[in-house]
Design a protein around this motif. Structure first.
Motif, PDB file in Angstrom:
ATOM      1  N   THR A  14       0.781  -1.289   0.028  1.00 33.91           N
ATOM      2  CA  THR A  14       0.005   0.034  -0.103  1.00 33.91           C
ATOM      3  C   THR A  14       0.728   1.321   0.021  1.00 33.91           C
ATOM      4  O   THR A  14       0.566   2.128  -0.862  1.00 33.91           O
ATOM      5  N   ALA A  15       1.924   1.265   0.868  1.00 31.31           N
ATOM      6  CA  ALA A  15       2.648   2.436   1.084  1.00 31.31           C
ATOM      7  C   ALA A  15       3.681   2.661  -0.431  1.00 31.31           C
ATOM      8  O   ALA A  15       3.768   3.597  -1.005  1.00 31.31           O
ATOM      9  N   GLU A  16       4.178   1.455  -0.846  1.00 33.01           N
ATOM     10  CA  GLU A  16       4.889   1.494  -1.958  1.00 33.01           C
ATOM     11  C   GLU A  16       4.031   1.759  -3.206  1.00 33.01           C
ATOM     12  O   GLU A  16       4.610   2.290  -4.218  1.00 33.01           O
ATOM     13  N   ALA A  17       2.748   1.688  -3.217  1.00 41.43           N
ATOM     14  CA  ALA A  17       2.023   2.338  -4.461  1.00 41.43           C
ATOM     15  C   ALA A  17       2.213   4.061  -4.488  1.00 41.43           C
ATOM     16  O   ALA A  17       1.925   4.253  -5.523  1.00 41.43           O
ATOM     17  N   ALA A  18       2.586   4.555  -3.451  1.00 40.79           N
ATOM     18  CA  ALA A  18       2.580   6.028  -3.693  1.00 40.79           C
ATOM     19  C   ALA A  18       3.935   6.615  -3.983  1.00 40.79           C
ATOM     20  O   ALA A  18       4.066   7.772  -4.430  1.00 40.79           O
ATOM     21  N   VAL A  19       4.765   5.552  -3.990  1.00 42.28           N
ATOM     22  CA  VAL A  19       6.329   6.004  -4.238  1.00 42.28           C
ATOM     23  C   VAL A  19       6.558   6.337  -5.544  1.00 42.28           C
ATOM     24  O   VAL A  19       7.183   7.449  -5.683  1.00 42.28           O
ATOM     25  N   ASP A  20       6.075   5.806  -6.496  1.00 42.08           N
ATOM     26  CA  ASP A  20       6.307   6.139  -7.947  1.00 42.08           C
ATOM     27  C   ASP A  20       5.514   7.422  -8.390  1.00 42.08           C
ATOM     28  O   ASP A  20       6.448   8.291  -8.988  1.00 42.08           O
ATOM     29  N   ARG A  21       4.529   7.897  -7.737  1.00 38.77           N
ATOM     30  CA  ARG A  21       3.928   9.104  -7.952  1.00 38.77           C
ATOM     31  C   ARG A  21       4.700  10.159  -7.245  1.00 38.77           C
ATOM     32  O   ARG A  21       5.052  11.368  -7.775  1.00 38.77           O
ATOM     33  N   ALA A  22       5.281   9.883  -5.962  1.00 43.59           N
ATOM     34  CA  ALA A  22       6.148  11.074  -5.503  1.00 43.59           C
ATOM     35  C   ALA A  22       7.282  11.199  -6.144  1.00 43.59           C
ATOM     36  O   ALA A  22       7.776  12.415  -6.172  1.00 43.59           O
ATOM     37  N   VAL A  23       8.072   9.975  -6.779  1.00 45.45           N
ATOM     38  CA  VAL A  23       9.128  10.334  -7.313  1.00 45.45           C
ATOM     39  C   VAL A  23       8.884  11.363  -8.666  1.00 45.45           C
ATOM     40  O   VAL A  23       9.604  11.923  -9.121  1.00 45.45           O
ATOM     41  N   VAL A  33      12.806  14.043  -1.992  1.00 47.18           N
ATOM     42  CA  VAL A  33      11.836  13.135  -1.563  1.00 47.18           C
ATOM     43  C   VAL A  33      12.470  12.855   0.028  1.00 47.18           C
ATOM     44  O   VAL A  33      13.511  12.418  -0.017  1.00 47.18           O
ATOM     45  N   HIS A  34      11.423  13.014   0.855  1.00 50.01           N
ATOM     46  CA  HIS A  34      11.597  12.746   2.266  1.00 50.01           C
ATOM     47  C   HIS A  34      10.798  11.318   2.570  1.00 50.01           C
ATOM     48  O   HIS A  34       9.593  11.243   2.841  1.00 50.01           O
ATOM     49  N   ALA A  35      11.265   9.967   2.551  1.00 53.32           N
ATOM     50  CA  ALA A  35      10.750   8.923   3.352  1.00 53.32           C
ATOM     51  C   ALA A  35      10.889   8.791   4.517  1.00 53.32           C
ATOM     52  O   ALA A  35      11.866   9.160   5.470  1.00 53.32           O
ATOM     53  N   LEU A  36       9.363   8.528   5.070  1.00 50.28           N
ATOM     54  CA  LEU A  36       9.439   8.624   6.569  1.00 50.28           C
ATOM     55  C   LEU A  36       8.774   7.180   7.104  1.00 50.28           C
ATOM     56  O   LEU A  36       7.686   6.855   6.710  1.00 50.28           O
ATOM     57  N   TYR A  37       9.565   6.542   7.972  1.00 50.48           N
ATOM     58  CA  TYR A  37       8.872   5.471   8.804  1.00 50.48           C
ATOM     59  C   TYR A  37       8.571   5.764  10.043  1.00 50.48           C
ATOM     60  O   TYR A  37       9.346   6.136  10.756  1.00 50.48           O
ATOM     61  N   GLY A  76      14.765   2.743   2.658  1.00 47.71           N
ATOM     62  CA  GLY A  76      15.348   2.382   1.610  1.00 47.71           C
ATOM     63  C   GLY A  76      14.850   2.173   0.149  1.00 47.71           C
ATOM     64  O   GLY A  76      15.341   2.437  -0.803  1.00 47.71           O
ATOM     65  N   TYR A  77      13.679   1.699   0.258  1.00 52.64           N
ATOM     66  CA  TYR A  77      12.856   1.210  -0.976  1.00 52.64           C
ATOM     67  C   TYR A  77      12.461   2.833  -1.621  1.00 52.64           C
ATOM     68  O   TYR A  77      12.757   2.873  -2.821  1.00 52.64           O
ATOM     69  N   VAL A  78      12.103   3.627  -0.728  1.00 54.20           N
ATOM     70  CA  VAL A  78      11.660   4.918  -1.418  1.00 54.20           C
ATOM     71  C   VAL A  78      12.798   5.852  -1.935  1.00 54.20           C
ATOM     72  O   VAL A  78      12.836   6.232  -3.050  1.00 54.20           O
ATOM     73  N   ALA A  79      14.036   5.774  -1.076  1.00 52.05           N
ATOM     74  CA  ALA A  79      15.402   6.272  -1.279  1.00 52.05           C
ATOM     75  C   ALA A  79      15.905   5.698  -2.590  1.00 52.05           C
ATOM     76  O   ALA A  79      16.605   6.390  -3.630  1.00 52.05           O
ATOM     77  N   ASP A  80      15.890   4.184  -3.008  1.00 52.49           N
ATOM     78  CA  ASP A  80      16.308   3.685  -4.329  1.00 52.49           C
ATOM     79  C   ASP A  80      15.534   3.815  -5.545  1.00 52.49           C
ATOM     80  O   ASP A  80      15.884   4.438  -6.467  1.00 52.49           O
ATOM     81  N   ALA A  81      14.229   4.155  -5.077  1.00 52.70           N
ATOM     82  CA  ALA A  81      13.430   4.537  -6.242  1.00 52.70           C
ATOM     83  C   ALA A  81      13.691   5.748  -6.662  1.00 52.70           C
ATOM     84  O   ALA A  81      13.594   6.214  -7.903  1.00 52.70           O
ATOM     85  N   GLU A  83      16.689   7.498  -6.182  1.00 53.17           N
ATOM     86  CA  GLU A  83      17.929   7.642  -6.537  1.00 53.17           C
ATOM     87  C   GLU A  83      17.933   7.159  -8.296  1.00 53.17           C
ATOM     88  O   GLU A  83      18.540   7.704  -9.177  1.00 53.17           O
ATOM     89  N   SER A  84      17.285   6.009  -8.569  1.00 50.86           N
ATOM     90  CA  SER A  84      17.110   5.509  -9.876  1.00 50.86           C
ATOM     91  C   SER A  84      16.459   6.622 -10.924  1.00 50.86           C
ATOM     92  O   SER A  84      16.884   6.569 -12.089  1.00 50.86           O
ATOM     93  N   ALA A  85      15.791   7.427 -10.310  1.00 49.58           N
ATOM     94  CA  ALA A  85      15.186   8.400 -11.186  1.00 49.58           C
ATOM     95  C   ALA A  85      16.038   9.914 -10.945  1.00 49.58           C
ATOM     96  O   ALA A  85      15.691  10.960 -11.644  1.00 49.58           O
ATOM     97  N   GLY A  86      17.009   9.836 -10.594  1.00 48.30           N
ATOM     98  CA  GLY A  86      17.908  10.921 -10.426  1.00 48.30           C
ATOM     99  C   GLY A  86      17.257  12.120  -9.309  1.00 48.30           C
ATOM    100  O   GLY A  86      17.614  13.239  -9.561  1.00 48.30           O
ATOM    101  N   VAL A  87      16.385  11.660  -8.355  1.00 53.69           N
ATOM    102  CA  VAL A  87      16.088  12.506  -7.465  1.00 53.69           C
ATOM    103  C   VAL A  87      16.596  12.455  -6.069  1.00 53.69           C
ATOM    104  O   VAL A  87      16.838  11.520  -5.643  1.00 53.69           O
ATOM    105  N   PRO A  88      16.890  13.407  -5.692  1.00 52.74           N
ATOM    106  CA  PRO A  88      17.571  13.498  -3.997  1.00 52.74           C
ATOM    107  C   PRO A  88      16.503  12.854  -3.086  1.00 52.74           C
ATOM    108  O   PRO A  88      15.392  13.353  -2.913  1.00 52.74           O
ATOM    109  N   ALA A  89      16.871  12.199  -2.172  1.00 58.20           N
ATOM    110  CA  ALA A  89      16.026  11.803  -1.085  1.00 58.20           C
ATOM    111  C   ALA A  89      16.868  11.652   0.242  1.00 58.20           C
ATOM    112  O   ALA A  89      17.917  11.461   0.126  1.00 58.20           O
TER     113      ALA A  89
END
Length: 153
Positions: A14-23, A33-37, A76-81, A83-89
């Motif tokens: 569910t949370a990962e569904a939002a990552v692509d939109r955010a990136v 992008v700020h990933a928050l747990y 890390g999942y958010v940060a990796d996504a 990074e793959s898009a060249g977006v700071p996280a």
């Protein structure tokens, strides 16, 4: 338009569904992008002693490898996504009641958009279980994009 996009995550699909939109939005607006747990101390309070909960609230996770691993994997999942898009996280871990911790992070990080997933529950299941997304929406003054885990927005 956006400089800091907050993505709350618990590592779930569910949370990962939002990552692509955010990136995607971060790439478009040259945002960070700020990933928050959030460690839900109310939930862990039942299985841990007061001393351990206090240590979690203070950010001491080294003696709790399962919690630290879950937090690292989720952010890390958010940060990796990103990074793959060249977006700071940036990765952040907080302890507390999830909706309140998210609202506090908005202020602390200067977030101007929150992108988060939701299970899309309705009716009695939402009333009984509550919705972190709904609690954030009700008490936040910045835009919140809620991505339904079923693929609907």
């Amino acid at each position: 338009m956006y400089d800091n996009i907050l993505v709350p995550t618990d590592g779930s699909d569910t949370a990962e569904a939002a990552v692509d939109r955010a990136v995607d939005l971060a790439a478009k607006y040259d945002a960070t992008v700020h990933a928050l747990y959030v460690i839900d101390v109310d939930a862990v309070n039942y299985s841990l002693g007061t001393e351990q909960v206090d240590r979690i609230r203070q950010g001491h996770l080294d003696d709790m490898p399962e919690v630290k691993q879950a937090a690292d994997e989720a952010t890390g999942y958010v940060a990796d996504a990103a990074e793959s898009a060249g977006v700071p996280a940036e990765e952040h871990v907080r302890a507390g009641q999830p909706a309140r911790a998210i609202r506090n992070a908005i202020d602390e990080l200067g977030a101007d958009l929150v992108v988060m997933g939701s299970h899309g529950r309705s009716g009695i299941s939402r009333a009984l279980l509550g919705s972190v997304a709904e609690q954030v929406l009700r008490k936040t003054q910045i835009p919140v994009l809620v991505v339904d885990a079923r693929g609907e927005e």
